[in-house]
Structure formats: C-alpha cells, structure tokens
Design an enzyme around this catalytic site. Structure first.
Site, PDB file in Angstrom:
ATOM      1  N   ASP A  71       0.630  -1.102   0.239  1.00 18.14           N
ATOM      2  CA  ASP A  71       0.307   0.327   0.198  1.00 18.14           C
ATOM      3  C   ASP A  71       1.219   1.396  -0.045  1.00 18.14           C
ATOM      4  O   ASP A  71       1.936   1.323   1.001  1.00 18.14           O
ATOM      5  CB  ASP A  71      -0.952   0.270   0.817  1.00 18.14           C
ATOM      6  CG  ASP A  71      -2.042   0.886   0.914  1.00 18.14           C
ATOM      7  OD1 ASP A  71      -2.558   0.569   0.133  1.00 18.14           O
ATOM      8  OD2 ASP A  71      -2.707   1.687   1.996  1.00 18.14           O
ATOM      9  N   PHE A 170       3.478   8.146 -12.946  1.00 17.84           N
ATOM     10  CA  PHE A 170       1.701   8.018 -12.722  1.00 17.84           C
ATOM     11  C   PHE A 170       1.693   9.066 -11.378  1.00 17.84           C
ATOM     12  O   PHE A 170       2.480   9.994 -10.662  1.00 17.84           O
ATOM     13  CB  PHE A 170       1.414   7.178 -12.784  1.00 17.84           C
ATOM     14  CG  PHE A 170       1.526   6.834 -11.183  1.00 17.84           C
ATOM     15  CD1 PHE A 170       2.663   5.903 -11.204  1.00 17.84           C
ATOM     16  CD2 PHE A 170       0.403   6.210 -10.452  1.00 17.84           C
ATOM     17  CE1 PHE A 170       3.297   5.036 -10.189  1.00 17.84           C
ATOM     18  CE2 PHE A 170       0.691   5.450  -9.078  1.00 17.84           C
ATOM     19  CZ  PHE A 170       1.994   4.589  -8.366  1.00 17.84           C
TER      20      PHE A 170
HETATM   21  P1  IMP Z   1      -1.259   2.074  -4.857  1.00 17.87           P
HETATM   22  O1  IMP Z   1      -0.457   2.130  -3.526  1.00 17.87           O
HETATM   23  O2  IMP Z   1      -0.701   1.444  -6.032  1.00 17.87           O
HETATM   24  O3  IMP Z   1      -2.865   2.203  -4.960  1.00 17.87           O
HETATM   25  O4  IMP Z   1      -1.192   3.977  -5.067  1.00 17.87           O
HETATM   26  C1  IMP Z   1      -1.891   5.098  -4.496  1.00 17.87           C
HETATM   27  C2  IMP Z   1      -2.086   5.970  -5.028  1.00 17.87           C
HETATM   28  O5  IMP Z   1      -1.127   6.481  -3.876  1.00 17.87           O
HETATM   29  C3  IMP Z   1      -1.784   6.094  -6.248  1.00 17.87           C
HETATM   30  O6  IMP Z   1      -3.001   6.431  -6.610  1.00 17.87           O
HETATM   31  C4  IMP Z   1      -1.561   7.337  -6.265  1.00 17.87           C
HETATM   32  O7  IMP Z   1      -2.173   8.985  -6.095  1.00 17.87           O
HETATM   33  C5  IMP Z   1      -0.590   7.600  -4.676  1.00 17.87           C
HETATM   34  N1  IMP Z   1       1.103   7.085  -4.897  1.00 17.87           N
HETATM   35  C6  IMP Z   1       1.561   6.613  -4.735  1.00 17.87           C
HETATM   36  N2  IMP Z   1       3.108   6.416  -5.538  1.00 17.87           N
HETATM   37  C7  IMP Z   1       3.433   6.665  -6.357  1.00 17.87           C
HETATM   38  C8  IMP Z   1       3.972   7.081  -7.124  1.00 17.87           C
HETATM   39  O8  IMP Z   1       4.773   6.424  -6.953  1.00 17.87           O
HETATM   40  N3  IMP Z   1       4.166   8.501  -7.841  1.00 17.87           N
HETATM   41  C9  IMP Z   1       3.283   9.121  -8.635  1.00 17.87           C
HETATM   42  N4  IMP Z   1       1.413   8.733  -7.002  1.00 17.87           N
HETATM   43  C10 IMP Z   1       1.952   7.359  -6.288  1.00 17.87           C
END
Ligand code: IMP
Length: 218
Positions: A71, A170
């Site tokens: 997460d 992203f």
């Molecule tokens: P998840 O853990 O892939 O669900 O990411 C959670 C959210 O955190 C993403 O939708 C992004 O908004 C933000 N996020 C996490 N890691 C990154 C990154 O490496 N770059 C930019 N945004 C990130």
C-alpha cells in the site's frame, strides 16, 4: 520453490517483483494467474500498514498461498500528512464511490493533483516537503503476518508554474520534485531510475532480504 501471490493486478509491479526475486527460490505470480476472480478487500484502514495487511491476509486465505501486498501514497508535511491513505481518491476526500467511480485513473489523478495544488496555495518552498511511502506485508496461507517492510522517497511539491512536469510515472509524479536538489520532477525520471530509488523499490528490497530468512526458517 516457494510460490507467492502478489496482491496486485498491475503487470508492471508484478514484473518488477519477479525480476527482483529471480535469483531466489521463489516464484511470484499475480492474482490474474490463478484463473479465477477474488472478492476485493475493503481497504478501510487508517494506516498504510493496516491496508497492506488487510489485502495480504484476505488474499492469502482465499488463495491458500503466501501473499505479498503493498500500500502506498503521498505524505505532505504542510497538510498534516494528507493525502496519506486516501492518496488515490484525495479529490473526493477518500470516497471511492459516486463521481470518483465513473472516472478513469488518469482523470482521477488529474483531479487529485489539482486538489493538492489548491490546498498548498501560498505555501513557501521550504514548507512543501513531502514523501512517497510504501508498506509491504507478507502473510501465510493461514492469515498470519510473517513480515512487513517500508520505504520512503523524499521530495517536495513544486510551485504552480514550475510543475506539472514530465511524461513518466503516474499519480502525483508530475508535481513531486525529487530531493535533495529538487530540480527534477519524479515524472521526469526514466522508469529504471525511479525504480532504483523509489519508496516501492526500498520496501521491495527490504522484503526480499526478509523472504530468504522467512522461508529458511520454515
Ligand atoms: P497504490 O498503492 O498503487 O494504490 O497507490 C496509491 C496512490 O498513491 C496512487 O493512486 C497515487 O495517487 C499515489 N502514489 C503512490 N505511489 C506513487 C508514485 O510512485 N508516484 C505518484 N503517485 C504515487
């Protein structure tokens, strides 16, 4: 060979993990490789560790395999740690239903980025410090947490006019200026460069070290 399912549908993340475990006695597969659908866990934890644990434990029990889950999100000091665990739905205050549910990931990212710039209006450079953070959890098939690790990626949020910048990455990457010199946004880093220094790379690297001892002891 120890088989581990990674609780992700993201082929990029799965490939990255497979590359990092290539020299170990470990086979990483994705949920999609199991050929059936799984109920999506409700990520209602208040911390990254709680949410990663919810995912790892639920999928471990459902698949009967060891399960790794992660997460991640963005922590902004001037916003008392927000967006934090609601990073992916910040523009909607964490609400994943209603309007948010009808948007593409890119549209959601754009709305989140606009919200972040709005909330930081008038905040000086020195107070715009932030970090991406990633927590990984390994659960056994009976739902025990065997290990957890964490990694951070330091930076600060650029000023309007200076950001957004860059075509890679992203989410908040076009707004995030990488420490210690804050000259490049993380969206300007080539994928290999970001993968070598990111919060996810650090959490994965630490988990790989622990995996060897988890499986040697079992
Ligand atoms: P998840 O853990 O892939 O669900 O990411 C959670 C959210 O955190 C993403 O939708 C992004 O908004 C933000 N996020 C996490 N890691 C990154 C990154 O490496 N770059 C930019 N945004 C990130």
């Amino acid at each position: 060979m120890h088989r581990i399912v990674f609780a992700s549908q993201n082929p990029g993340k799965i490939r990255e993990l497979q590359a990092l475990t290539a020299d170990q006695d470990i086979e990483i597969i994705g949920l999609n490789d199991l050929g059936r659908a799984f109920a999506e866990p409700i990520e209602d934890g208040e911390t990254f560790l709680e949410n990663a644990t919810i995912k790892a434990v639920q999928y471990a029990k459902e698949t009967g395999l060891h399960c790794l889950a992660d997460d991640s999100g963005l922590i902004v000091d001037a916003l008392d740690g927000r967006p934090g665990v609601i990073s992916s739905h910040f523009a909607f205050d964490g609400n994943t239903e209603g309007e948010a549910a009808g948007l593409s990931r890119q549209e959601r990212d754009d709305r989140n980025n606009a919200r972040l710039m709005h909330d930081l209006e008038g905040v000086a450079d020195a107070d715009r410090t932030a970090r991406f953070t990633c927590t990984m959890v390994l659960a056994s098939p009976d739902g025990q947490v065997l290990a957890h690790t964490q990694g951070d990626f330091e930076g600060r949020i650029g000023q309007p006019g200076d950001v957004p910048r860059g075509d890679h990455g992203f989410g908040y990457d076009p707004l995030f200026l990488v420490a210690p010199d804050y000259t490049r946004a993380s969206a300007e880093l080539a994928p290999e460069e970001k993968n070598s220094m990111s919060h996810r790379a650090k959490a994965v690297g630490a988990m790989m070290q622990k995996l060897a001892s988890v499986f040697n002891d079992s």
